[in-house]
Design a protein around this motif. Structure first.
Motif, PDB file in Angstrom:
ATOM      1  N   LEU A 150       0.803  -1.233  -0.144  1.00  0.00           N
ATOM      2  CA  LEU A 150       0.343  -0.064  -0.166  1.00  0.00           C
ATOM      3  C   LEU A 150       0.785   1.358  -0.418  1.00  0.00           C
ATOM      4  O   LEU A 150       1.460   1.398   0.940  1.00  0.00           O
ATOM      5  CB  LEU A 150      -0.999  -0.301   0.893  1.00  0.00           C
ATOM      6  CG  LEU A 150      -1.809  -0.641   1.352  1.00  0.00           C
ATOM      7  CD1 LEU A 150      -1.905  -2.191   0.985  1.00  0.00           C
ATOM      8  CD2 LEU A 150      -2.870  -0.912   2.563  1.00  0.00           C
ATOM      9  N   GLU A 151       1.091   2.086  -1.299  1.00  0.00           N
ATOM     10  CA  GLU A 151       1.633   3.121  -1.130  1.00  0.00           C
ATOM     11  C   GLU A 151       0.608   4.356  -1.418  1.00  0.00           C
ATOM     12  O   GLU A 151      -0.324   4.684  -1.585  1.00  0.00           O
ATOM     13  CB  GLU A 151       1.829   3.184  -2.297  1.00  0.00           C
ATOM     14  CG  GLU A 151       3.649   2.314  -2.981  1.00  0.00           C
ATOM     15  CD  GLU A 151       4.069   2.752  -4.643  1.00  0.00           C
ATOM     16  OE1 GLU A 151       5.369   1.548  -4.936  1.00  0.00           O
ATOM     17  OE2 GLU A 151       3.612   3.185  -5.497  1.00  0.00           O
ATOM     18  N   PHE A 152       1.117   5.256  -0.264  1.00  0.00           N
ATOM     19  CA  PHE A 152       0.390   6.562   1.153  1.00  0.00           C
ATOM     20  C   PHE A 152       1.832   7.094  -0.463  1.00  0.00           C
ATOM     21  O   PHE A 152       3.122   7.804   0.194  1.00  0.00           O
ATOM     22  CB  PHE A 152       0.452   6.342   1.954  1.00  0.00           C
ATOM     23  CG  PHE A 152      -0.205   5.722   2.305  1.00  0.00           C
ATOM     24  CD1 PHE A 152      -1.609   5.736   2.953  1.00  0.00           C
ATOM     25  CD2 PHE A 152       0.481   4.004   3.198  1.00  0.00           C
ATOM     26  CE1 PHE A 152      -2.320   4.341   3.185  1.00  0.00           C
ATOM     27  CE2 PHE A 152      -0.515   2.909   2.856  1.00  0.00           C
ATOM     28  CZ  PHE A 152      -1.484   3.626   3.415  1.00  0.00           C
ATOM     29  N   ARG A 153       1.023   9.038  -1.159  1.00  0.00           N
ATOM     30  CA  ARG A 153       1.505  10.057  -1.557  1.00  0.00           C
ATOM     31  C   ARG A 153       0.412  10.735  -1.454  1.00  0.00           C
ATOM     32  O   ARG A 153      -0.527  11.498  -1.169  1.00  0.00           O
ATOM     33  CB  ARG A 153       1.397   9.338  -2.763  1.00  0.00           C
ATOM     34  CG  ARG A 153       2.135   8.688  -3.010  1.00  0.00           C
ATOM     35  CD  ARG A 153       2.868   8.313  -5.101  1.00  0.00           C
ATOM     36  NE  ARG A 153       3.257   6.552  -5.119  1.00  0.00           N
ATOM     37  CZ  ARG A 153       5.001   6.913  -5.432  1.00  0.00           C
ATOM     38  NH1 ARG A 153       4.987   8.023  -5.093  1.00  0.00           N
ATOM     39  NH2 ARG A 153       5.389   5.591  -5.828  1.00  0.00           N
ATOM     40  N   VAL A 154       2.124  12.336  -1.823  1.00  0.00           N
ATOM     41  CA  VAL A 154       0.915  13.519  -1.239  1.00  0.00           C
ATOM     42  C   VAL A 154       1.472  13.879  -2.970  1.00  0.00           C
ATOM     43  O   VAL A 154       3.161  14.189  -2.464  1.00  0.00           O
ATOM     44  CB  VAL A 154       1.545  13.735  -0.149  1.00  0.00           C
ATOM     45  CG1 VAL A 154       0.659  16.265  -0.002  1.00  0.00           C
ATOM     46  CG2 VAL A 154       0.746  13.560   0.901  1.00  0.00           C
ATOM     47  N   ASP A 155       1.021  14.444  -3.679  1.00  0.00           N
ATOM     48  CA  ASP A 155       1.192  15.049  -5.172  1.00  0.00           C
ATOM     49  C   ASP A 155       2.579  14.129  -5.040  1.00  0.00           C
ATOM     50  O   ASP A 155       3.510  14.706  -6.176  1.00  0.00           O
ATOM     51  CB  ASP A 155       2.825  16.917  -4.810  1.00  0.00           C
ATOM     52  CG  ASP A 155       1.149  17.503  -3.988  1.00  0.00           C
ATOM     53  OD1 ASP A 155      -0.143  17.097  -4.387  1.00  0.00           O
ATOM     54  OD2 ASP A 155       1.236  18.729  -3.002  1.00  0.00           O
ATOM     55  N   GLY A 156       2.505  12.778  -5.831  1.00  0.00           N
ATOM     56  CA  GLY A 156       3.324  11.927  -6.281  1.00  0.00           C
ATOM     57  C   GLY A 156       4.743  11.428  -5.327  1.00  0.00           C
ATOM     58  O   GLY A 156       5.214  10.970  -5.722  1.00  0.00           O
ATOM     59  N   ARG A 157       4.596  11.950  -3.919  1.00  0.00           N
ATOM     60  CA  ARG A 157       6.101  11.965  -3.522  1.00  0.00           C
ATOM     61  C   ARG A 157       5.320  11.659  -2.090  1.00  0.00           C
ATOM     62  O   ARG A 157       4.224  10.678  -1.550  1.00  0.00           O
ATOM     63  CB  ARG A 157       6.413  13.233  -2.559  1.00  0.00           C
ATOM     64  CG  ARG A 157       7.351  13.247  -1.596  1.00  0.00           C
ATOM     65  CD  ARG A 157       8.395  14.548  -1.117  1.00  0.00           C
ATOM     66  NE  ARG A 157       7.152  14.162  -0.497  1.00  0.00           N
ATOM     67  CZ  ARG A 157       6.703  14.605   0.809  1.00  0.00           C
ATOM     68  NH1 ARG A 157       7.660  13.521   1.886  1.00  0.00           N
ATOM     69  NH2 ARG A 157       5.869  15.263   1.964  1.00  0.00           N
ATOM     70  N   LEU A 159       4.822   8.931   0.620  1.00  0.00           N
ATOM     71  CA  LEU A 159       5.401   8.939   2.010  1.00  0.00           C
ATOM     72  C   LEU A 159       5.197   7.356   2.848  1.00  0.00           C
ATOM     73  O   LEU A 159       5.721   7.998   3.966  1.00  0.00           O
ATOM     74  CB  LEU A 159       3.841   9.532   2.352  1.00  0.00           C
ATOM     75  CG  LEU A 159       3.905  11.331   2.402  1.00  0.00           C
ATOM     76  CD1 LEU A 159       2.513  11.404   2.954  1.00  0.00           C
ATOM     77  CD2 LEU A 159       5.140  12.060   2.603  1.00  0.00           C
ATOM     78  N   ALA A 160       4.893   6.458   2.685  1.00  0.00           N
ATOM     79  CA  ALA A 160       4.919   5.559   3.778  1.00  0.00           C
ATOM     80  C   ALA A 160       4.178   4.170   2.623  1.00  0.00           C
ATOM     81  O   ALA A 160       3.890   4.068   1.625  1.00  0.00           O
ATOM     82  CB  ALA A 160       4.192   5.737   4.817  1.00  0.00           C
ATOM     83  N   VAL A 161       4.884   3.027   3.205  1.00  0.00           N
ATOM     84  CA  VAL A 161       4.997   1.610   2.018  1.00  0.00           C
ATOM     85  C   VAL A 161       4.194   0.736   3.033  1.00  0.00           C
ATOM     86  O   VAL A 161       4.997   0.849   4.417  1.00  0.00           O
ATOM     87  CB  VAL A 161       5.846   1.234   1.968  1.00  0.00           C
ATOM     88  CG1 VAL A 161       5.225  -0.262   0.703  1.00  0.00           C
ATOM     89  CG2 VAL A 161       5.969   2.190   0.495  1.00  0.00           C
ATOM     90  N   ALA A 162       2.759   0.442   3.383  1.00  0.00           N
ATOM     91  CA  ALA A 162       2.266  -0.858   4.168  1.00  0.00           C
ATOM     92  C   ALA A 162       2.533  -2.265   3.626  1.00  0.00           C
ATOM     93  O   ALA A 162       1.632  -1.907   2.723  1.00  0.00           O
ATOM     94  CB  ALA A 162       1.073  -0.035   5.180  1.00  0.00           C
TER      95      ALA A 162
END
Length: 245
Positions: A150-157, A159-162
Motif C-alpha cells: 500500500l503506497e501512500f503519496r502526497v503530490d506524487g511523493r 510518504l509510506a508503504v504498508a
C-alpha cells in the motif's frame, strides 16, 4: 534452526529455533517456533497459522516461544466492530490529502530509499541499519506470499508503504515504513486505518497487527485500536481496557 522438529497432526513440521537476542528487550534472549520453510503447503497453511498466533517474516512463518516470557501477544482487529476514536479521526482529517494505491510487491528504488531512511531514523543500532536491496526482498517480499504494497503519496511523493498480506478472510499487516520527517501525520496509524477500510471493503473479518507488548514504546500503539482481540494460546478474546499481557 534448532532442535529436532516436531510434527503437527497434518504433517506440518514445526521447528524450535535456538536462543537469539530479543528484538524488543536487549537484556533478554528469545526463541521462536517456525513452520517448516521448505514445506510447499505454506501458502495454503498461512491463514490457519495466523489464527494460531503466528506471523510472516519473509518466507518464514513464526511465533515467539520463549521459556520465561510471554510479553509478545498476537492481536487483531475485528473489522465489522471497529470504529475510529477521536484521535484516529483527527489522523484521517490531517491526511485527507494523502492518496493510497495498492501495488504489486515489487521493490522500487523509491521504496528502498524510503525504507533505508526509516530504518536509520527509527531503528538505529537495531541490526537493520545496513539493509539493502537483498534484505528488503528477503524481509518484505519473500518467494511465496501473496502480499501487496500500500503506497501512500502526497503530490506524487512517497510518504509510506504498508506491506500487507491477504490471507483467507483477513489482512495481515506485515510491516510499515514511512517518512521519518513527517511525524505529525501519524503515518503508522493512518496505515492501519486504511488497512481496516480495505478489509471492510472486501468483506473480510480481521486485520492482524502482529504482536503487541504491553507498555513497550514501539509496540503499545496497537492497543489504541479498539475493539482489539488477543490470542491467549487457546483462542481469541476481546482485550478490555486495563488488561495487560
Amino acid at each position: 534452526m534448532g532442535s529436532t522438529p516436531r510434527r503437527e497432526d497434518d504433517g506440518m513440521r514445526v521447528f524450535d529455533t535456538g536462543a537469539h537476542p530479543c528484538g524488543y528487550f536487549p537484556e533478554r534472549t528469545a526463541r521462536d517456533m517456525v513452520l517448516d520453510p521448505r514445506d510447499p503447503r505454506l501458502p495454503q497453511f498461512y491463514p490457519q497459522a495466523l489464527e494460531w498466533g503466528f506471523r510472516r517474516s519473509g518466507d518464514l512463518i513464526y511465533r515467539p516461544h520463549c521459556g520465561h516470557c510471554r510479553a509478545c501477544v498476537a492481536v487483531r482487529i475485528p473489522v465489522a466492530d471497529f470504529v475510529p476514536d477521536r484521535s484516529q479521526r483527527r489522523c484521517l482529517r490531517r491526511n485527507a490529502d494523502v492518496t493510497m494505491r495498492v501495488v504489486a510487491p515489487q521493490r522500487t528504488d523509491e521504496q528502498l530509499a524510503l525504507y533505508q531512511r526509516y530504518l536509520k531514523a527509527r531503528h538505529v543500532g537495531g541490526g537493520m541499519d545496513d539493509h539493502g536491496a537483498s534484505e528488503f526482498e528477503q524481509f518484505l517480499v519473500g518467494a511465496w506470499s501473496e502480499g501487496r504494497f500500500l503506497e501512500f503519496r502526497v503530490d506524487g511523493r512517497l510518504l509510506a508503504v504498508a506491506v500487507t498480506d491477504r490471507a483467507g478472510r483477513a489482512l495481515s499487516a506485515v510491516y510499515t515504513f514511512f517518512d521519518p520527517d513527517e511525524p505529525a501525520r501519524g503515518l503508522g496509524t493512518l496505515a492501519v486505518l486504511r488497512q481496516v477500510e480495505w478489509a471492510r471493503g472486501e468483506g473480510l473479518d480481521h486485520v492482524y497487527l502482529g504482536y503487541w507488548i504491553d507498555g513497550h514504546r514501539k509496540m503499545d500503539y496497537k492497543q489504541r485500536f479498539r475493539p482489539l482481540e488477543a490470542f491467549t494460546g487457546r483462542g481469541w478474546r476481546r482485550l478490555e481496557r486495563g488488561d495487560d499481557a
